[in-house]
Scaffold this motif. Structure first.
Motif, PDB file in Angstrom:
ATOM      1  N   SER A  76      41.467 -32.120  22.541  1.00  0.00           N
ATOM      2  CA  SER A  76      40.909 -33.406  22.144  1.00  0.00           C
ATOM      3  C   SER A  76      39.569 -33.183  21.468  1.00  0.00           C
ATOM      4  O   SER A  76      38.979 -32.098  21.568  1.00  0.00           O
ATOM      5  N   VAL A  77      39.084 -34.190  20.775  1.00  0.00           N
ATOM      6  CA  VAL A  77      37.819 -34.060  20.056  1.00  0.00           C
ATOM      7  C   VAL A  77      36.709 -33.754  21.060  1.00  0.00           C
ATOM      8  O   VAL A  77      36.494 -34.524  22.004  1.00  0.00           O
ATOM      9  N   PRO A  78      36.011 -32.626  20.895  1.00  0.00           N
ATOM     10  CA  PRO A  78      34.991 -32.240  21.877  1.00  0.00           C
ATOM     11  C   PRO A  78      33.668 -32.967  21.669  1.00  0.00           C
ATOM     12  O   PRO A  78      33.377 -33.479  20.583  1.00  0.00           O
ATOM     13  N   GLU A  80      30.831 -31.373  21.951  1.00  0.00           N
ATOM     14  CA  GLU A  80      30.067 -30.396  21.169  1.00  0.00           C
ATOM     15  C   GLU A  80      30.994 -29.782  20.126  1.00  0.00           C
ATOM     16  O   GLU A  80      32.104 -29.356  20.440  1.00  0.00           O
ATOM     17  N   SER A  81      30.541 -29.720  18.895  1.00  0.00           N
ATOM     18  CA  SER A  81      31.407 -29.274  17.802  1.00  0.00           C
ATOM     19  C   SER A  81      31.870 -27.822  17.953  1.00  0.00           C
ATOM     20  O   SER A  81      32.906 -27.444  17.418  1.00  0.00           O
ATOM     21  N   ASP A  82      31.097 -27.013  18.683  1.00  0.00           N
ATOM     22  CA  ASP A  82      31.478 -25.604  18.838  1.00  0.00           C
ATOM     23  C   ASP A  82      32.134 -25.333  20.191  1.00  0.00           C
ATOM     24  O   ASP A  82      32.205 -24.188  20.631  1.00  0.00           O
ATOM     25  N   TYR A  83      32.629 -26.389  20.851  1.00  0.00           N
ATOM     26  CA  TYR A  83      33.210 -26.222  22.188  1.00  0.00           C
ATOM     27  C   TYR A  83      34.389 -25.249  22.185  1.00  0.00           C
ATOM     28  O   TYR A  83      34.456 -24.334  23.013  1.00  0.00           O
ATOM     29  N   PHE A  84      35.335 -25.417  21.272  1.00  0.00           N
ATOM     30  CA  PHE A  84      36.528 -24.555  21.261  1.00  0.00           C
ATOM     31  C   PHE A  84      36.189 -23.140  20.818  1.00  0.00           C
ATOM     32  O   PHE A  84      36.853 -22.187  21.229  1.00  0.00           O
ATOM     33  N   ASN A  85      35.148 -23.015  20.000  1.00  0.00           N
ATOM     34  CA  ASN A  85      34.700 -21.680  19.618  1.00  0.00           C
ATOM     35  C   ASN A  85      34.176 -20.931  20.844  1.00  0.00           C
ATOM     36  O   ASN A  85      34.510 -19.764  21.067  1.00  0.00           O
ATOM     37  N   LYS A  86      33.370 -21.611  21.650  1.00  0.00           N
ATOM     38  CA  LYS A  86      32.852 -21.000  22.870  1.00  0.00           C
ATOM     39  C   LYS A  86      33.982 -20.739  23.871  1.00  0.00           C
ATOM     40  O   LYS A  86      33.966 -19.747  24.593  1.00  0.00           O
ATOM     41  N   TRP A  87      34.954 -21.661  23.916  1.00  0.00           N
ATOM     42  CA  TRP A  87      36.072 -21.510  24.860  1.00  0.00           C
ATOM     43  C   TRP A  87      36.851 -20.224  24.596  1.00  0.00           C
ATOM     44  O   TRP A  87      37.246 -19.526  25.525  1.00  0.00           O
ATOM     45  N   SER A  88      37.063 -19.889  23.338  1.00  0.00           N
ATOM     46  CA  SER A  88      37.878 -18.718  23.006  1.00  0.00           C
ATOM     47  C   SER A  88      37.078 -17.420  23.004  1.00  0.00           C
ATOM     48  O   SER A  88      37.646 -16.343  23.187  1.00  0.00           O
ATOM     49  N   GLU A  89      35.765 -17.507  22.789  1.00  0.00           N
ATOM     50  CA  GLU A  89      34.963 -16.297  22.643  1.00  0.00           C
ATOM     51  C   GLU A  89      34.917 -15.457  23.915  1.00  0.00           C
ATOM     52  O   GLU A  89      34.825 -14.238  23.845  1.00  0.00           O
ATOM     53  N   ASN A  90      34.967 -16.092  25.082  1.00  0.00           N
ATOM     54  CA  ASN A  90      34.828 -15.328  26.322  1.00  0.00           C
ATOM     55  C   ASN A  90      36.173 -14.949  26.935  1.00  0.00           C
ATOM     56  O   ASN A  90      36.262 -14.660  28.118  1.00  0.00           O
ATOM     57  N   LYS A  91      37.215 -14.961  26.116  1.00  0.00           N
ATOM     58  CA  LYS A  91      38.551 -14.597  26.594  1.00  0.00           C
ATOM     59  C   LYS A  91      39.113 -13.438  25.770  1.00  0.00           C
ATOM     60  O   LYS A  91      38.821 -13.320  24.580  1.00  0.00           O
ATOM     61  N   LEU A  92      39.901 -12.609  26.432  1.00  0.00           N
ATOM     62  CA  LEU A  92      40.552 -11.490  25.756  1.00  0.00           C
ATOM     63  C   LEU A  92      42.034 -11.817  25.604  1.00  0.00           C
ATOM     64  O   LEU A  92      42.778 -11.802  26.590  1.00  0.00           O
ATOM     65  N   PHE A  93      42.447 -12.122  24.399  1.00  0.00           N
ATOM     66  CA  PHE A  93      43.833 -12.466  24.137  1.00  0.00           C
ATOM     67  C   PHE A  93      44.579 -11.231  23.648  1.00  0.00           C
ATOM     68  O   PHE A  93      44.045 -10.426  22.885  1.00  0.00           O
ATOM     69  N   HIS A  94      45.824 -11.090  24.104  1.00  0.00           N
ATOM     70  CA  HIS A  94      46.669  -9.981  23.672  1.00  0.00           C
ATOM     71  C   HIS A  94      48.017 -10.511  23.192  1.00  0.00           C
ATOM     72  O   HIS A  94      48.401 -11.647  23.518  1.00  0.00           O
ATOM     73  N   VAL A  95      48.719  -9.689  22.432  1.00  0.00           N
ATOM     74  CA  VAL A  95      50.078 -10.033  22.029  1.00  0.00           C
ATOM     75  C   VAL A  95      50.916 -10.285  23.280  1.00  0.00           C
ATOM     76  O   VAL A  95      50.888  -9.507  24.227  1.00  0.00           O
ATOM     77  N   GLY A  96      51.650 -11.389  23.295  1.00  0.00           N
ATOM     78  CA  GLY A  96      52.439 -11.772  24.467  1.00  0.00           C
ATOM     79  C   GLY A  96      51.821 -12.898  25.256  1.00  0.00           C
ATOM     80  O   GLY A  96      52.506 -13.576  26.021  1.00  0.00           O
ATOM     81  N   ASP A  97      50.499 -13.131  25.080  1.00  0.00           N
ATOM     82  CA  ASP A  97      49.855 -14.271  25.724  1.00  0.00           C
ATOM     83  C   ASP A  97      50.291 -15.561  25.031  1.00  0.00           C
ATOM     84  O   ASP A  97      50.781 -15.544  23.895  1.00  0.00           O
ATOM     85  N   SER A  98      50.106 -16.687  25.721  1.00  0.00           N
ATOM     86  CA  SER A  98      50.507 -17.982  25.159  1.00  0.00           C
ATOM     87  C   SER A  98      49.372 -18.987  25.282  1.00  0.00           C
ATOM     88  O   SER A  98      48.574 -18.934  26.225  1.00  0.00           O
ATOM     89  N   LEU A 160      37.627 -30.153  16.426  1.00  0.00           N
ATOM     90  CA  LEU A 160      38.945 -29.949  17.032  1.00  0.00           C
ATOM     91  C   LEU A 160      39.714 -28.892  16.236  1.00  0.00           C
ATOM     92  O   LEU A 160      40.620 -29.181  15.457  1.00  0.00           O
ATOM     93  N   LYS A 161      39.298 -27.657  16.429  1.00  0.00           N
ATOM     94  CA  LYS A 161      39.941 -26.525  15.774  1.00  0.00           C
ATOM     95  C   LYS A 161      39.653 -25.278  16.607  1.00  0.00           C
ATOM     96  O   LYS A 161      38.646 -25.212  17.320  1.00  0.00           O
ATOM     97  N   LEU A 162      40.558 -24.328  16.496  1.00  0.00           N
ATOM     98  CA  LEU A 162      40.488 -23.160  17.381  1.00  0.00           C
ATOM     99  C   LEU A 162      40.774 -21.887  16.606  1.00  0.00           C
ATOM    100  O   LEU A 162      41.756 -21.812  15.865  1.00  0.00           O
TER     101      LEU A 162
END
Length: 203
Positions: A76-78, A80-98, A160-162
């Protein structure tokens, strides 16, 4: 009994592939020849000792982590405009994650796009996939940068972008069995060396 309900095969050079176990019957459509013995009964069994080959490795993905995009705020519209940027920055995503996107599909949707410039400008022209069910599970199938926006331009501009950076498949950690590589004398030397650290009783 020489009676058939199926249409005959008449090419003169027929190959029949057995696709399932059970009895398979073959006869000649010539009644006289069939009566004289021109017929065949074949019992096909499933060979349990022969395993079914797995699909090609390129299509096999591990069962990875499932991340609920935005956590409690969902997609949903956050505030803070950089909310989703911060949300993804502290996570380690790998192939196979969803990624699990939950949202009101009367208001928003999800466009997967390619290109950093398109992501910055909320330009949907390079879209790869569209999701609109309000409860979408998107599996990350390849490493690299993945971009997600909403087609609602105002919502996208509001943040609202990731952007997700996906690493390769984590390599399995293997441990070498050193005991198999050591000869007995080496094991004896190791045991004697370790025994020097054990306190000896005083007499």
């Amino acid at each position: 009994m020489c009676f058939s309900r199926d249409p005959p095969v008449r090419t003169g050079h027929d190959v029949v592939t057995f696709t399932e176990p059970g009895d398979h019957y073959f006869i000649s459509s010539n009644q006289a020849q069939c009566t004289l013995g021109q017929r065949l009964d074949v019992l096909v069994v499933h060979e349990l000792s022969r395993p079914i080959p797995p699909p090609p490795p390129s299509k096999i993905l591990p069962s990875g982590e499932i991340y609920r995009v935005g956590d409690s705020k969902a997609w949903s519209v956050p505030e803070e405009s950089d909310y989703f940027n911060k949300w993804s920055e502290n996570k380690l995503f790998h192939v196979g994650d969803s990624l699990l996107f939950e949202y009101d599909n009367q208001v928003n949707d999800i466009l997967e796009i390619s290109g950093d410039l398109e992501f910055i400008t909320c330009n949907p022209s390079s879209r790869i996939a569209v999701h609109k069910t309000s409860h979408d599970l998107v599996t990350l199938t390849k490493p690299g940068v993945h971009y997600f926006i909403t087609s609602e331009t105002g919502h996208c501009a509001a943040g609202l972008k990731l952007r997700v950076v996906v690493g390769p498949l984590p390599k399995a950690v293997t441990f070498t069995d050193f005991s198999k590589k050591m000869d007995l004398s080496a094991m004896d030397r190791l045991s004697k060396w370790l025994s020097t650290f054990i306190p000896q009783p005083h007499h």
